[in-house]
Each structure stands twice: as C-alpha cells, then as structure tokens.
Write an enzyme that holds these catalytic residues in place. Structure first.
Site, PDB file in Angstrom:
ATOM      1  N   ASP A   1      31.012  35.836 -44.408  1.00  0.00           N
ATOM      2  CA  ASP A   1      29.800  35.147 -43.961  1.00  0.00           C
ATOM      3  C   ASP A   1      30.007  33.651 -43.727  1.00  0.00           C
ATOM      4  O   ASP A   1      29.088  32.981 -43.244  1.00  0.00           O
ATOM      5  CB  ASP A   1      28.673  35.329 -44.983  1.00  0.00           C
ATOM      6  CG  ASP A   1      28.060  36.717 -44.942  1.00  0.00           C
ATOM      7  OD1 ASP A   1      28.110  37.351 -43.875  1.00  0.00           O
ATOM      8  OD2 ASP A   1      27.527  37.161 -45.969  1.00  0.00           O
TER       9      ASP A   1
ATOM     10  N   GLY B   1      27.031  31.803 -51.794  1.00  0.00           N
ATOM     11  CA  GLY B   1      28.371  31.244 -51.939  1.00  0.00           C
ATOM     12  C   GLY B   1      28.984  30.866 -50.613  1.00  0.00           C
ATOM     13  O   GLY B   1      29.624  29.812 -50.477  1.00  0.00           O
TER      14      GLY B   1
ATOM     15  N   ILE C   1      22.176  36.920 -49.528  1.00  0.00           N
ATOM     16  CA  ILE C   1      21.703  35.896 -48.589  1.00  0.00           C
ATOM     17  C   ILE C   1      22.736  34.776 -48.433  1.00  0.00           C
ATOM     18  O   ILE C   1      22.402  33.643 -48.081  1.00  0.00           O
ATOM     19  CB  ILE C   1      20.323  35.328 -48.999  1.00  0.00           C
ATOM     20  CG1 ILE C   1      20.283  34.938 -50.483  1.00  0.00           C
ATOM     21  CG2 ILE C   1      19.226  36.334 -48.678  1.00  0.00           C
ATOM     22  CD1 ILE C   1      18.961  34.314 -50.912  1.00  0.00           C
ATOM     23  N   GLY C   2      23.987  35.109 -48.712  1.00  0.00           N
ATOM     24  CA  GLY C   2      25.095  34.210 -48.396  1.00  0.00           C
ATOM     25  C   GLY C   2      25.165  32.942 -49.200  1.00  0.00           C
ATOM     26  O   GLY C   2      25.669  31.929 -48.697  1.00  0.00           O
TER      27      GLY C   2
ATOM     28  N   ALA D   1      27.316  30.088 -47.858  1.00  0.00           N
ATOM     29  CA  ALA D   1      26.582  28.932 -47.350  1.00  0.00           C
ATOM     30  C   ALA D   1      27.061  27.650 -48.034  1.00  0.00           C
ATOM     31  O   ALA D   1      27.183  26.600 -47.398  1.00  0.00           O
ATOM     32  CB  ALA D   1      25.085  29.125 -47.568  1.00  0.00           C
TER      33      ALA D   1
ATOM     34  N   PRO E   1      19.778  32.561 -55.779  1.00  0.00           N
ATOM     35  CA  PRO E   1      20.363  33.396 -56.828  1.00  0.00           C
ATOM     36  C   PRO E   1      21.764  33.866 -56.456  1.00  0.00           C
ATOM     37  O   PRO E   1      22.105  33.991 -55.274  1.00  0.00           O
ATOM     38  CB  PRO E   1      19.380  34.563 -56.944  1.00  0.00           C
ATOM     39  CG  PRO E   1      18.641  34.584 -55.643  1.00  0.00           C
ATOM     40  CD  PRO E   1      18.587  33.173 -55.176  1.00  0.00           C
TER      41      PRO E   1
ATOM     42  N   LYS F   1      21.137  32.613 -45.720  1.00  0.00           N
ATOM     43  CA  LYS F   1      21.422  33.462 -44.566  1.00  0.00           C
ATOM     44  C   LYS F   1      20.602  34.740 -44.680  1.00  0.00           C
ATOM     45  O   LYS F   1      20.489  35.318 -45.763  1.00  0.00           O
ATOM     46  CB  LYS F   1      22.911  33.788 -44.527  1.00  0.00           C
ATOM     47  CG  LYS F   1      23.328  34.804 -43.467  1.00  0.00           C
ATOM     48  CD  LYS F   1      24.334  35.805 -44.039  1.00  0.00           C
ATOM     49  CE  LYS F   1      23.723  36.674 -45.094  1.00  0.00           C
ATOM     50  NZ  LYS F   1      24.591  37.744 -45.603  1.00  0.00           N
TER      51      LYS F   1
END
Length: 287
Positions: free
Chosen positions: A130, A99, A96-97, A101, A91, A10
C-alpha cells in the site's frame, strides 16, 4: 524547530483479488481513496531518538528498527541530529493503511525537508503493497501487487465514516481464508460519473473479496457493517482492505458527524472517525 506531514487513512472502496503469483503474492484490482483523518509525522531537530511514538493509538507499536517509518527513513537518510515524531490516530492492523501511510508520509517529509532523493519504485514497494498508493495520495485504481497506479474518474464529494471494532485481523490469515483467488477485475466506468447516484450504483456492482473471509475470522466485522447500513443517512457501506475497519459514505459533513456521534454513543469501545473522501490532507471535522 519541527516540520510536519499528514498520513491519511487509505480506503479500499472496492478490492478484487484477481490471482496469485508463484511467489505467493496476490494480485489485486482496487479503487483506492483517502479520508481527511490520519496520523501525523514531525521532523524534529535535536531529537533524543530516531523515532518517538505518541498518540492514543500508539500503544503497542514498537519504535524499533523494523518500524515502517524508520525503514522509510533509512532509505532516504535521516539527517544527523534529527528524529521523527509519529502521532498515531489510526488503529493498528486495521485495513486502512496506517503503517503504509506513515511510511509514505516519512518519504514525503524527508525528501521535501531534508533534501533527500525519493527511493526507487522497487524499494518503495518493498516497504509494503500500500505504500506506493499512499505516497501518491490521490484516488486511483491500484492493481498488480500494489505497484500499478492508474487514473480513475473523479469521485463525487462525499464524507466517509470509518469504524473499527477493536479486533485485529491478520492479513495473511484473511488471504488464507479466501477460497477463490482468481476473481473478476473491476468493471470500469465508461467515463465520468454524472452524479453521486451513478457512482454509488457502480460501487454497488463491485466487491471486496476479502470481506467474507475476514468476517469468518472476526464476526464483529459483520456487526459493524450492519450498524453502518442501519444509519439513516448512510449511502453505502463496505469493509476496507483486509479489515477490520469498515466505512460508510455520506452526502455531507453534517450527516457523517451525526453518524459518528450515534455510533460512538452505542458502541463506546469502537474506534470511530470521519473525514472528507478523497482528501489526503487533514480535514478537521469541526471546520
């Protein structure tokens, strides 16, 4: 026998913090998109454990009961004799979401392949702010505490390069360092973007209100942004979420891949990846 689901990274192209509720949750107004790079989940028959974690980025991630994938699976009901294999490519705690995602991918996987019913909106939001947008898998405006998803004009075809300097910035600490909690909302475009330049001009007028406090906690983020802005073909750069991952936008795949090689060559310890913007499905850089 196994079935698979992709968990796309994300990207908060813009993230405005517009207030804080009495319960402490922050109100957000964000343009969210995705990149064709991310984690993968497989539903495995005859698995020896409910969750198995593989992949280079899986070190340090516990497969215990608090794992978001298992929490999502419990909401749907993991069928007897089946388990989930999670291959981590994103990482941990990187903005960038990853977990979220993964949890969203688990929900999609189980509702599709195991005949489960999608949990309620409140249950999905309880997994993480998220998770609803990651479950939708499409570029959109995200507001409230993450539960309000609104359509947004179609984004131009761009590629994103994601860079993480291998520092973890705890989200609560970033919000605590944010001095102003009631910032202006996104300035919405009047209609569709006529060309890429119009979108980039609009994006430059927006913000990530968490960027400055994150840099105050982890100056490496500022270094990453400087590196990205200095790339010859970079059209735009900003931090995603609460950090520490930053992104740069490029006109085409070849420009993005050249940027990946350049950054990797100069900073081999950083995590670097590229993907087509707006793609919640996996896109191979070599394709």
């Amino acid at each position: 026998m196994s079935r698979a689901e992709f968990a796309a990274a994300k990207i908060n192209l813009a993230l405005h913090v517009t207030g804080q509720r009495a319960d402490g949750y922050h109100l957000l107004d964000s343009l969210v998109s995705f990149a064709g790079v991310g984690d993968s989940l497989r539903l495995v028959t005859g698995a020896t454990a409910a969750l198995q974690i593989t992949g280079a980025e899986g070190r340090g991630l516990s497969p215990g009961e608090d794992n978001l994938v298992l929490r999502a699976a419990r909401l749907c009901g993991l069928p007897y004799g089946q388990g989930i294999e999670l291959e981590k490519r994103l990482p941990l705690a990187s903005g960038i979401g990853g977990g979220s995602a993964d949890a969203a991918a688990a929900l999609r996987l189980l509702t599709r392949e195991a005949g489960a019913v999608l949990p309620s909106a409140d249950q999905i939001l309880a997994l993480g702010a998220d998770v609803p947008v990651c479950l939708s898998g499409r570029s959109c405006r995200m507001s409230g505490v993450g539960e309000i998803l609104s359509p947004f004009p179609e984004l131009p075809e761009l590629w994103a390069v994601l860079v993480n300097p291998r520092v973890e910035v705890p989200t609560p600490a970033v919000f605590r360092a944010l001095k102003v909690k009631d910032n202006p909302s996104l300035t919405l475009p009047e209609g569709a973007f006529s060309e890429t330049a119009a979108f980039l001009d609009w994006l430059a007028e927006q913000r990530n209100d968490l960027e400055e406090p994150a840099i105050s906690l982890a100056p490496e983020i500022g270094t990453v942004l400087d590196v990205l802005w200095d790339l010859p073909e970079a059209l735009f750069a900003r931090m995603s979420g609460s950090g520490a991952t930053c992104f740069a936008l490029f006109a085409c795949k070849s420009d993005a891949l050249r940027a990946v090689y350049k950054v990797q060559g100069s900073y081999p310890d950083w995590w670097v990846a590229a993907g087509a913007l707006g793609h919640a499905a996996e896109v191979s850089p070599g394709a």
